[in-house]
Design a protein around this motif. Structure first.
Motif, PDB file in Angstrom:
ATOM      1  N   LEU A   5       0.829  -1.204   0.000  1.00  0.00           N
ATOM      2  CA  LEU A   5       0.000   0.000   0.000  1.00  0.00           C
ATOM      3  C   LEU A   5       0.867   1.258   0.000  1.00  0.00           C
ATOM      4  O   LEU A   5       1.926   1.291   0.637  1.00  0.00           O
ATOM      5  CB  LEU A   5      -0.904   0.012   1.240  1.00  0.00           C
ATOM      6  N   ASP A   6       0.398   2.276  -0.737  1.00  0.00           N
ATOM      7  CA  ASP A   6       1.103   3.551  -0.702  1.00  0.00           C
ATOM      8  C   ASP A   6       0.600   4.380   0.481  1.00  0.00           C
ATOM      9  O   ASP A   6      -0.159   3.890   1.326  1.00  0.00           O
ATOM     10  CB  ASP A   6       0.956   4.294  -2.027  1.00  0.00           C
ATOM     11  N   GLY A   7       0.994   5.642   0.540  1.00  0.00           N
ATOM     12  CA  GLY A   7       0.648   6.484   1.678  1.00  0.00           C
ATOM     13  C   GLY A   7      -0.830   6.767   1.814  1.00  0.00           C
ATOM     14  O   GLY A   7      -1.298   7.155   2.892  1.00  0.00           O
ATOM     15  N   THR A   8      -1.608   6.553   0.743  1.00  0.00           N
ATOM     16  CA  THR A   8      -3.056   6.772   0.793  1.00  0.00           C
ATOM     17  C   THR A   8      -3.832   5.479   1.018  1.00  0.00           C
ATOM     18  O   THR A   8      -5.064   5.491   1.036  1.00  0.00           O
ATOM     19  CB  THR A   8      -3.556   7.420  -0.513  1.00  0.00           C
ATOM     20  N   GLY A   9      -3.114   4.366   1.154  1.00  0.00           N
ATOM     21  CA  GLY A   9      -3.777   3.079   1.314  1.00  0.00           C
ATOM     22  C   GLY A   9      -4.130   2.402   0.016  1.00  0.00           C
ATOM     23  O   GLY A   9      -4.833   1.392   0.007  1.00  0.00           O
ATOM     24  N   TYR A  10      -3.635   2.929  -1.110  1.00  0.00           N
ATOM     25  CA  TYR A  10      -3.938   2.351  -2.420  1.00  0.00           C
ATOM     26  C   TYR A  10      -2.958   1.206  -2.721  1.00  0.00           C
ATOM     27  O   TYR A  10      -1.748   1.328  -2.478  1.00  0.00           O
ATOM     28  CB  TYR A  10      -3.830   3.420  -3.499  1.00  0.00           C
ATOM     29  N   PRO A  11      -3.464   0.073  -3.262  1.00  0.00           N
ATOM     30  CA  PRO A  11      -2.576  -1.067  -3.545  1.00  0.00           C
ATOM     31  C   PRO A  11      -1.771  -0.858  -4.826  1.00  0.00           C
ATOM     32  O   PRO A  11      -2.295  -0.993  -5.929  1.00  0.00           O
ATOM     33  CB  PRO A  11      -3.564  -2.228  -3.699  1.00  0.00           C
ATOM     34  N   GLN A  36       3.788 -10.620   5.112  1.00  0.00           N
ATOM     35  CA  GLN A  36       3.360  -9.371   5.747  1.00  0.00           C
ATOM     36  C   GLN A  36       4.552  -8.483   6.085  1.00  0.00           C
ATOM     37  O   GLN A  36       4.518  -7.267   5.862  1.00  0.00           O
ATOM     38  CB  GLN A  36       2.573  -9.672   7.015  1.00  0.00           C
ATOM     39  N   GLU A  37       5.614  -9.081   6.588  1.00  0.00           N
ATOM     40  CA  GLU A  37       6.813  -8.306   6.911  1.00  0.00           C
ATOM     41  C   GLU A  37       7.407  -7.697   5.639  1.00  0.00           C
ATOM     42  O   GLU A  37       7.823  -6.536   5.624  1.00  0.00           O
ATOM     43  CB  GLU A  37       7.841  -9.201   7.592  1.00  0.00           C
ATOM     44  N   THR A  38       7.419  -8.462   4.551  1.00  0.00           N
ATOM     45  CA  THR A  38       7.988  -7.968   3.295  1.00  0.00           C
ATOM     46  C   THR A  38       7.172  -6.813   2.729  1.00  0.00           C
ATOM     47  O   THR A  38       7.727  -5.803   2.286  1.00  0.00           O
ATOM     48  CB  THR A  38       8.067  -9.109   2.269  1.00  0.00           C
ATOM     49  N   THR A  39       5.840  -6.939   2.727  1.00  0.00           N
ATOM     50  CA  THR A  39       5.017  -5.842   2.219  1.00  0.00           C
ATOM     51  C   THR A  39       5.175  -4.593   3.076  1.00  0.00           C
ATOM     52  O   THR A  39       5.167  -3.476   2.561  1.00  0.00           O
ATOM     53  CB  THR A  39       3.530  -6.234   2.151  1.00  0.00           C
ATOM     54  N   SER A  40       5.336  -4.777   4.378  1.00  0.00           N
ATOM     55  CA  SER A  40       5.528  -3.629   5.263  1.00  0.00           C
ATOM     56  C   SER A  40       6.843  -2.917   4.961  1.00  0.00           C
ATOM     57  O   SER A  40       6.907  -1.685   4.927  1.00  0.00           O
ATOM     58  CB  SER A  40       5.496  -4.076   6.731  1.00  0.00           C
ATOM     59  N   VAL A  41       7.890  -3.695   4.708  1.00  0.00           N
ATOM     60  CA  VAL A  41       9.199  -3.114   4.379  1.00  0.00           C
ATOM     61  C   VAL A  41       9.104  -2.302   3.089  1.00  0.00           C
ATOM     62  O   VAL A  41       9.593  -1.175   3.004  1.00  0.00           O
ATOM     63  CB  VAL A  41      10.261  -4.221   4.262  1.00  0.00           C
ATOM     64  N   ILE A  42       8.481  -2.889   2.074  1.00  0.00           N
ATOM     65  CA  ILE A  42       8.379  -2.196   0.778  1.00  0.00           C
ATOM     66  C   ILE A  42       7.515  -0.948   0.904  1.00  0.00           C
ATOM     67  O   ILE A  42       7.844   0.106   0.338  1.00  0.00           O
ATOM     68  CB  ILE A  42       7.820  -3.146  -0.300  1.00  0.00           C
ATOM     69  N   SER A  43       6.426  -1.029   1.654  1.00  0.00           N
ATOM     70  CA  SER A  43       5.561   0.132   1.842  1.00  0.00           C
ATOM     71  C   SER A  43       6.320   1.261   2.539  1.00  0.00           C
ATOM     72  O   SER A  43       6.189   2.431   2.175  1.00  0.00           O
ATOM     73  CB  SER A  43       4.319  -0.247   2.658  1.00  0.00           C
ATOM     74  N   ARG A  44       7.117   0.923   3.541  1.00  0.00           N
ATOM     75  CA  ARG A  44       7.909   1.946   4.232  1.00  0.00           C
ATOM     76  C   ARG A  44       8.937   2.556   3.291  1.00  0.00           C
ATOM     77  O   ARG A  44       9.160   3.782   3.324  1.00  0.00           O
ATOM     78  CB  ARG A  44       8.606   1.337   5.458  1.00  0.00           C
TER      79      ARG A  44
END
Length: 250
Positions: free
Chosen positions: A206-212, A238-246
């Motif tokens: 997800l980006d900063g607006t919550g868009y996938p 979940q950990e990987t998606t969180s890292v990429i989102s950050r």
């Protein structure tokens, strides 16, 4: 704090990019819940800058050359791939299974990173491969994170559900029920629908607006499925998606 006009303009561009053909302003207004006057004002501005084209005979609007140039610039820079490549490689190493990274384009997913784990079967999800989003774990993860109006715009046509195999959704209502389950669970799956004998688990980035903006998935042999393995893979994805989102949001 967001800027309403900017958010509405981006919403229109995203909506137009998801359509198979030009659409009328009334459809844009209705799908995005925008006032008609605002919709026409923003469309005219986008036309002036070349991001939207008006088709008078159809009274419809589509993406213009400016949008194409932005897309070309994005492809040249490949920011998502640069941000995601190392986390996805780490995911494959930690799980001992192949991991992939994909983006949504209309009703399809396009795989842009494929990290193959040693000794694991080759998969069809190689870089550049395009598959129907609703039949893949990655596609379902992204669709479940989209606004309902956008899902309806993508799959409002019955033809969208033709020719995708016996386990694929057969209507907008069945797709919606599937996506409700994905949202409730927090992750998506597919079992043998893309590659026989293989299952996948995926979550959206997800980006900063919550868009996938993308999805991360791990694929493993169905014969190895256990509750403990699924729990481990869900946590790792979940950990990987969180890292990429950050990384994406800075």
């Amino acid at each position: 704090m967001g800027v309403p006009a900017a958010e509405q303009t981006l919403a229109i561009l995203r909506y137009l990019s998801s359509q198979a053909r030009p659409v009328q302003a009334t459809a844009i207004s209705r799908s995005l819940d925008l006032p008609r006057s605002t919709t026409y004002h923003l469309l005219n501005t986008l036309i002036d800058y070349g991001f939207v084209v008006r088709y008078p005979d159809q009274r419809a609007f589509g993406l213009g050359l400016g949008a194409h140039e932005l897309g070309s610039g994005y492809a040249r820079q490949e920011p998502l791939q640069r941000l995601a490549r190392r986390p996805v490689a780490t995911l494959a190493d930690r799980c001992g299974n192949s991991a992939h990274f994909s983006v949504l384009l209309g009703r399809d997913v396009i795989y842009v990173i494929e990290e193959r784990a040693p000794g694991r079967p080759l998969l069809v999800t190689d870089v550049g491969v395009r598959l129907p989003a609703m039949t893949t774990a990655s596609g379902r993860a992204m669709l479940a994170a989209l606004p309902p109006a956008q899902v309806k715009a993508l799959y409002g046509d019955r033809d969208a559900f033709v020719g995708h195999g016996p386990d694929a959704p057969t209507s907008l209502s069945t797709l919606r029920r599937l996506l409700v389950d994905v949202r409730a669970r927090g992750w998506s799956t597919e079992d043998g629908e893309v590659s026989e004998g293989m299952a996948s688990i995926a979550m959206p980035v997800l980006d900063g607006t919550g868009y996938p903006v993308a999805a991360v998935a791990v694929t493993f042999p169905e014969a190895e499925r256990t509750p403990d393995l699924v729990e481990k893979l869900v946590a790792e994805v979940q950990e990987t998606t969180s890292v990429i989102s950050r990384r994406l949001t800075g």
